[in-house]
Structures are given as C-alpha cells and as structure tokens.
Write an enzyme that holds these catalytic residues in place. Structure first.
Site, PDB file in Angstrom:
ATOM      1  N   ILE A  44      35.843  38.466  39.499  1.00 22.84           N
ATOM      2  CA  ILE A  44      36.979  39.350  39.239  1.00 22.84           C
ATOM      3  C   ILE A  44      37.660  39.515  40.598  1.00 22.84           C
ATOM      4  CG2 ILE A  44      35.487  41.387  39.497  1.00 22.84           C
ATOM      5  CD1 ILE A  44      37.233  42.947  37.648  1.00 22.84           C
ATOM      6  N   SER A  45      38.987  39.328  40.636  1.00 24.58           N
ATOM      7  CA  SER A  45      39.716  39.390  41.908  1.00 24.58           C
ATOM      8  C   SER A  45      39.662  40.797  42.489  1.00 24.58           C
ATOM      9  CB  SER A  45      41.184  39.022  41.698  1.00 24.58           C
ATOM     10  OG  SER A  45      41.303  37.810  41.015  1.00 24.58           O
ATOM     11  N   LYS A  46      39.810  40.889  43.817  1.00 25.94           N
ATOM     12  CA  LYS A  46      39.788  42.234  44.387  1.00 25.94           C
ATOM     13  C   LYS A  46      41.078  42.973  44.040  1.00 25.94           C
ATOM     14  CE  LYS A  46      40.655  40.898  49.178  1.00 25.94           C
ATOM     15  NZ  LYS A  46      40.181  41.216  50.521  1.00 25.94           N
TER      16      LYS A  46
END
Ligand code: SAH
Length: 283
Positions: A120-122
């Site tokens: 999951i992207s930051k």
C-alpha cells in the site's frame, strides 16, 4: 459514448489460454459477473476489521478522526494542496486496510506490505498523486450532484482497496482493476463494510484499461511500467488527466502526468518514486 455497461462488480476473467497477454487478449476476454458485494449487516465488521479492533491499543483510538486528522495535517504541511483530497483522506480509515500486526503503523507516512509481494503506497504519495489528478482541466467544468467531481476514474492496481476508498469520496464513479485474484478478493472484503456504491472492483489486466467503462476523466496507476500504455490515453476524455509511475531512460521511476488536450497529449515528468511493477496478465 459507450452505452452498454456491465453490471458491477464484475470479473474480467482471463482468456481461455489463461495468459491474458498479447494483442488477442481483449477479444478473448470474457466479462462475467462475480455477484454483488453485499453490505455487511448490523454492526459487524469484516474479519480483518474485527482483528484490528482486537489489536488496536485501547485509548489510542485508531478509529478516531483525530488520528486521521493528524496524518492529513502532516500531508498539508508537506504540500498537499487540494482541500477535497485532504477531506477524502480524512474520511478513510487506513488501518482497516492493513494486516492486524501493522495497524500501529497505519497512520505513519510509510508504505506497508499487503500480501503477494505488493504494498500500500505511503499516504504522502497517495495525496500527491490525487492532488495532481483533481487538477485535471475537465474538473473545472461541471460538478456532480453528490458534490464529488463529475466523471469516472480508473484506478490500475486495487491492492488492498485503500486508495479506491479515497477515490470514492472524490469522484462520481470509481473503476478499480487488480490483476491478482487474492488482492482483488481482499479489497472486496476490506471495502464491504464501507458500502461504497460508486466503487466497481474489477479483476483484470489494467494494462488494457477497461474500455467498457471509458471514457475516463482521470486514470491513476499504482504500479509502474516502462511506458504509459496507449490503452490508457485512448480511454481518457479530452481535458482528462493520467497520473502514473513510469521508468525513465536512466532506469529510475518517476511520476508522470499525461494531459489529453484537443491537440494531443502533453507529458510532464515529476519527482522520483518507487512503485511495484506494472505486469500484464492475471495471476
Ligand atoms: N492502490 C493500492 C496499491 C496497490 S500496489 C492500495 O491502495 O492498496 C499496486 C497494485 O498494482 C498491486 O496490487 C499489483 O498487483 C497491481 N498491478 C500491477 N500490474 C497490474 C495490472 N496490469 N493490472 C492491474 N493491477 C496491476
């Protein structure tokens, strides 16, 4: 405009030869409803969410708006400019999308594993990409009765479904594609309790885009390839915008913005980023 629309959510299942690759893939792809996403009844939550509430430290209140407000304030300090995006990110409980062992890191500015080698992207990167996306010229023209931005958005790379949930607060209709069945199903489970009627989850190869939902006012990819597939730009409206990571000649990935104008496509290459690879076919 395409008037025939499938019922959603739908599965774009692989072609009979199973690889879903190559120029023949579109023709052989079949569209098969996978059954409705039924809302979870009463106050019960999906299993991952129950695990979250069991492990969340008492008093820390990961459910609390204050935790998300703190995360969003930091993003605003770091340059997030759209009030719409800030509000959408304030609404979505990120900890409901990560494994119970990681919930304490859910509001830190870090990418987290979501299984099957994906992440999951930051929040900073999610905010940055959405900030760019909502500035598409097409969105200055009309508003949707719901208060959201009028038009459809295509997300390539549903992953755990977090960004799809944020998109649902921003855009009238969200089409989100994932090539890994395990993550497509995980996202469906994660999103069930949120009852987001405007999110359509699709199992399919996002490199092909999703012509039956086109044209899109916005396209966002959470996975990076060597080029922006022409299927994506073909499926954008004039005035629409695409934001995606893309590997540059120096071998580094950078964020790329493509605007579709009356006179063609304009490309802007922005800062370096690190996304998982864009891959073709289903798995
Ligand atoms: N937006 C996601 C981030 C997922 S990471 C979230 O909020 O969790 C990127 C995802 O892109 C991975 O799940 C990966 O499987 C997926 N992906 C890579 N290539 C793809 C393709 N061609 N079509 C659809 N999904 C793809």
């Amino acid at each position: 405009m395409n008037t025939r629309r499938p019922r959603f959510p739908a599965d774009l299942t692989a072609s009979p030869n199973g690889n879903g690759r190559g120029p023949g893939a579109t023709a052989k792809t079949s569209l098969k409803p996978s059954g409705p996403v039924s809302p979870v009844s009463g106050h019960s939550m999906p299993s991952s969410a129950s695990a979250v509430s069991a492990t969340a430290p008492r008093g820390l209140g990961l459910d609390s708006l204050a935790v998300r407000e703190r995360m969003v304030s930091r993003l605003v300090e770091q340059g997030l400019s759209s009030k719409r995006v800030a509000e959408a990110m304030r609404q979505v409980e990120r900890h409901r999308f990560v494994d119970s062992a990681l919930v304490n890191q859910a509001y830190e500015d870090t990418s987290l594993p979501i299984g099957l080698g994906q992440t999951i992207s930051k929040p900073n990167v999610v905010g940055r990409m959405l900030d760019l996306l909502v500035q598409a010229p097409v969105f200055t023209q009309s508003a949707h009765p719901s208060g959201r931005l009028a038009g459809r958005v295509l997300e390539v790379g549903t992953g755990c479904g977090y960004q799809a949930a944020v998109l649902s607060h921003l855009f009238a209709e969200v089409y989100s594609m994932e090539r890994l069945k395990g993550l497509h199903e995980k996202a469906r489970d994660n999103l069930r309790a949120f009852r987001l009627a405007n999110v359509h989850l699709l199992l399919g190869d996002g490199m092909l885009g999703f012509p039956r939902g086109a044209p899109y006012a916005a396209i966002i990819s959470a996975a990076g390839g060597d080029d922006v597939p022409s299927n994506w730009t073909d499926q954008l409206v004039v005035g629409g915008r695409l934001v995606a990571p893309c590997t540059q000649k120096n071998g580094q990935q950078a964020l790329v913005v493509v605007d579709k104008t009356e006179s063609g496509l304009t490309h802007s290459v922005l800062e370096a980023v690190h996304f998982v690879p864009l891959k073709s076919g289903l798995a």
